[in-house]
Design a protein around this motif. Structure first.
Motif, PDB file in Angstrom:
ATOM      1  N   ALA A 159      33.713  19.471  69.418  1.00  0.00           N
ATOM      2  CA  ALA A 159      32.616  19.772  70.336  1.00  0.00           C
ATOM      3  C   ALA A 159      31.398  18.902  70.042  1.00  0.00           C
ATOM      4  O   ALA A 159      30.723  18.418  70.964  1.00  0.00           O
ATOM      5  CB  ALA A 159      32.247  21.257  70.240  1.00  0.00           C
ATOM      6  N   LEU A 160      31.107  18.674  68.774  1.00  0.00           N
ATOM      7  CA  LEU A 160      29.962  17.824  68.413  1.00  0.00           C
ATOM      8  C   LEU A 160      30.177  16.386  68.864  1.00  0.00           C
ATOM      9  O   LEU A 160      29.254  15.738  69.390  1.00  0.00           O
ATOM     10  CB  LEU A 160      29.734  17.876  66.904  1.00  0.00           C
ATOM     11  N   LEU A 186      29.780  16.142  72.592  1.00  0.00           N
ATOM     12  CA  LEU A 186      28.360  16.129  72.937  1.00  0.00           C
ATOM     13  C   LEU A 186      27.750  14.750  72.687  1.00  0.00           C
ATOM     14  O   LEU A 186      26.920  14.273  73.475  1.00  0.00           O
ATOM     15  CB  LEU A 186      27.618  17.189  72.117  1.00  0.00           C
ATOM     16  N   ALA A 187      28.168  14.106  71.605  1.00  0.00           N
ATOM     17  CA  ALA A 187      27.702  12.744  71.342  1.00  0.00           C
ATOM     18  C   ALA A 187      28.099  11.798  72.466  1.00  0.00           C
ATOM     19  O   ALA A 187      27.321  10.919  72.871  1.00  0.00           O
ATOM     20  CB  ALA A 187      28.261  12.249  70.010  1.00  0.00           C
ATOM     21  N   GLY A 188      29.303  11.962  73.001  1.00  0.00           N
ATOM     22  CA  GLY A 188      29.723  11.123  74.113  1.00  0.00           C
ATOM     23  C   GLY A 188      28.859  11.324  75.344  1.00  0.00           C
ATOM     24  O   GLY A 188      28.518  10.363  76.054  1.00  0.00           O
ATOM     25  N   VAL A 189      28.495  12.573  75.616  1.00  0.00           N
ATOM     26  CA  VAL A 189      27.613  12.849  76.761  1.00  0.00           C
ATOM     27  C   VAL A 189      26.261  12.177  76.564  1.00  0.00           C
ATOM     28  O   VAL A 189      25.674  11.593  77.498  1.00  0.00           O
ATOM     29  CB  VAL A 189      27.460  14.370  76.950  1.00  0.00           C
ATOM     30  N   LEU A 190      25.733  12.214  75.342  1.00  0.00           N
ATOM     31  CA  LEU A 190      24.451  11.578  75.062  1.00  0.00           C
ATOM     32  C   LEU A 190      24.530  10.060  75.213  1.00  0.00           C
ATOM     33  O   LEU A 190      23.603   9.421  75.719  1.00  0.00           O
ATOM     34  CB  LEU A 190      23.984  11.941  73.658  1.00  0.00           C
ATOM     35  N   VAL A 191      25.643   9.467  74.775  1.00  0.00           N
ATOM     36  CA  VAL A 191      25.796   8.017  74.907  1.00  0.00           C
ATOM     37  C   VAL A 191      25.812   7.603  76.370  1.00  0.00           C
ATOM     38  O   VAL A 191      25.133   6.656  76.784  1.00  0.00           O
ATOM     39  CB  VAL A 191      27.079   7.547  74.187  1.00  0.00           C
ATOM     40  N   MET A 228      38.788  10.355  69.418  1.00  0.00           N
ATOM     41  CA  MET A 228      39.062  11.759  69.717  1.00  0.00           C
ATOM     42  C   MET A 228      40.540  11.971  70.041  1.00  0.00           C
ATOM     43  O   MET A 228      41.167  12.925  69.554  1.00  0.00           O
ATOM     44  CB  MET A 228      38.203  12.210  70.888  1.00  0.00           C
ATOM     45  N   ILE A 229      41.105  11.084  70.854  1.00  0.00           N
ATOM     46  CA  ILE A 229      42.527  11.208  71.195  1.00  0.00           C
ATOM     47  C   ILE A 229      43.392  11.026  69.958  1.00  0.00           C
ATOM     48  O   ILE A 229      44.385  11.735  69.751  1.00  0.00           O
ATOM     49  CB  ILE A 229      42.887  10.192  72.288  1.00  0.00           C
ATOM     50  N   CYS A 277      40.066  16.641  75.664  1.00  0.00           N
ATOM     51  CA  CYS A 277      40.380  16.919  74.261  1.00  0.00           C
ATOM     52  C   CYS A 277      39.687  18.192  73.781  1.00  0.00           C
ATOM     53  O   CYS A 277      40.277  18.992  73.040  1.00  0.00           O
ATOM     54  CB  CYS A 277      39.976  15.730  73.397  1.00  0.00           C
ATOM     55  N   THR A 278      38.431  18.371  74.199  1.00  0.00           N
ATOM     56  CA  THR A 278      37.727  19.594  73.809  1.00  0.00           C
ATOM     57  C   THR A 278      38.395  20.828  74.411  1.00  0.00           C
ATOM     58  O   THR A 278      38.561  21.853  73.736  1.00  0.00           O
ATOM     59  CB  THR A 278      36.262  19.518  74.263  1.00  0.00           C
ATOM     60  N   GLY A 279      38.788  20.740  75.679  1.00  0.00           N
ATOM     61  CA  GLY A 279      39.459  21.868  76.309  1.00  0.00           C
ATOM     62  C   GLY A 279      40.784  22.197  75.667  1.00  0.00           C
ATOM     63  O   GLY A 279      41.111  23.372  75.444  1.00  0.00           O
ATOM     64  N   VAL A 280      41.581  21.162  75.356  1.00  0.00           N
ATOM     65  CA  VAL A 280      42.872  21.400  74.715  1.00  0.00           C
ATOM     66  C   VAL A 280      42.682  22.024  73.329  1.00  0.00           C
ATOM     67  O   VAL A 280      43.410  22.953  72.942  1.00  0.00           O
ATOM     68  CB  VAL A 280      43.664  20.079  74.614  1.00  0.00           C
TER      69      VAL A 280
END
Length: 427
Positions: A176-177, A180-185, A82-83, A153-156
């Motif tokens: 954003a997707l 969300l995947a990171g939150v699920l992991v 992401m970065i 990263c999503t906020g920026v």
């Protein structure tokens, strides 16, 4: 048994998504796709260990691979990709890679060697009941860093999109997707969720990462004027390489250029980018000038007389060929692209003696347009240019800055080749 079947189905889906993403990463050689490929491999291995553990029972090896793939590599390398995708400063991307690699190596050694406690069965092991304090601390650190990075990263990206940044607006949904995947992991590896829910969370994360990665590849409609499409109207890959710009070698054999009977005298100033001065170009002496024509150095000082020219001027350019490439850049990437273009032009003029013209132009009124004009003495010089290391380096580094290209191939027709301007006697 239901848990094992669910994990097996999730593993098969993860294998397909991982294979597709690795294939895309190998084709495009984009660093964020490579980082996300590591995430996909880690999550796929974790799901496979879950399927085997639910059927045959968990052991130390299965638990360690499960934690390494899903709890450590998955979130850390997801945040790294992401970065790499979002950050516009090379220092930020370099620091992210340095941290991710070093943290992963150190944590892997500890998670592999640290002794386990408790007994394992066919139930999904909980990290808090199996690992000691130090491995749990490293896993917690990986999760905290990953969540903070993904949210930031999503906020920026959302903030830049609100400022009408075209690139950020196009990346907002994929980012954003993936977030969300990171939150699920993270949720699926903390040990708080029931086994079926944890399997579904990791399987859904794999799908979201794959879909988000595919959404980062630009897709254009046919009426937008771009040429890089397959038969369905979708771009097969980002149009930034010379291969996509008709630089690939032609299937038909190219006839060898007719050798010139006269040896060419090398230009002592070859490698410099020079343009004819119109005012100087018009200066001509009549043929009966007693002083005779002499050369004048473009910098103002006298130069050595030029070598005699056998035949009409421009005869050695009869086989010249080249290409015009029009680049459409992403907003905000002009300065970075111009630095790469300047390095390419400098390297081409210094290392390729048969380059006649190699220049990059800005377009007046089109800040995101760049035009490369390239002319080579013959087809052999053109082919040699396509194999240069500095060209391959430019193609790899410029991919993330280019939105689309348009290519025009050239063959030299009637041309005017400027003669050296004479020097006024006594001047």
């Amino acid at each position: 048994m239901v848990d094992a079947l669910l994990a097996l189905l999730a593993t098969l889906g993860a294998l397909a998504a991982t294979g597709l993403l690795i294939q895309r990463a190998q084709k495009d050689r984009l660093l964020y796709l490579i980082a996300w490929s590591f995430t996909q491999v880690g999550l796929t291995l974790a799901l496979l260990c879950m399927a085997v553990g639910f059927m045959a029972g968990f052991n130390g090896a299965l638990f360690r691979v499960l934690e390494l793939g899903a709890a450590l590599i998955g979130p850390v390398w997801l945040a790294l990709g992401m970065i790499e995708l979002i950050a516009r400063y090379v220092q930020v991307r370099f620091a992210a890679w340095l941290f991710a690699i070093s943290y992963t190596v150190v944590a892997m050694v500890i998670l592999v060697l640290d002794p386990l406690k408790g007994s394992l069965s066919k139930s999904l092991p909980k990290p808090g009941s199996t690992y000691d304090a130090l491995p749990l601390l490293l896993i917690d650190g990986a999760h905290v860093v990953a969540v903070i990075s993904l949210v930031a990263c999503t906020g920026v990206t959302a903030w830049l999109a609100s400022k009408r940044d075209q690139e950020a607006a196009e990346l907002l949904i994929p980012v954003a997707l993936v977030a969300l995947a990171g939150v699920l992991v993270v949720s699926g590896t903390r040990g708080f969720l029931p086994a079926p829910v944890a399997v579904i969370a990791l399987g859904a994360a794999v799908g979201l990462v794959w879909y988000g990665a595919m959404r980062t590849i630009p897709v254009y409609d046919e009426d937008e004027g771009y040429d890089d499409y397959d038969d369905r109207g979708y771009g097969s890959e980002p149009a930034t390489g010379y291969e996509e710009q008709a630089y690939a070698a032609k299937a038909e054999p190219v006839p060898a250029p007719t050798p010139s009977p006269e040896p060419r005298t090398p230009d002592p100033r070859r490698g410099e980018l020079r343009f004819p001065e119109p005012a100087v170009e018009e200066l001509r002496f009549p043929s009966d000038n007693p002083a005779g024509p002499t050369a004048v150095d473009p910098l103002g000082g006298p130069a050595a007389p030029p070598a005699p020219v056998a035949g009409p001027p421009g005869r050695d350019l009869a086989n010249a060929c080249g290409q015009i490439t029009v680049y459409t850049l992403l907003d905000g990437r002009e300065e970075a692209f111009d630095r790469l273009a300047a390095d390419l032009v400098k390297a081409a003029l210094a290392a390729e003696p048969d380059t006649v013209v190699f220049a990059c132009h800005e377009v007046v009124g089109g800040p995101t347009q760049r035009i490369f004009y390239q002319l080579f003495r013959d087809e052999a010089a053109f082919a040699a240019h396509r194999g240069q290391a500095h060209l391959r380096r430019f193609l790899a580094d410029s991919r993330t800055h280019v939105l689309a290209t348009n290519v025009i191939e050239l063959k030299l027709g009637p041309a005017k080749v400027p003669l050296p301007a004479p020097e006024f006697p006594g001047r």
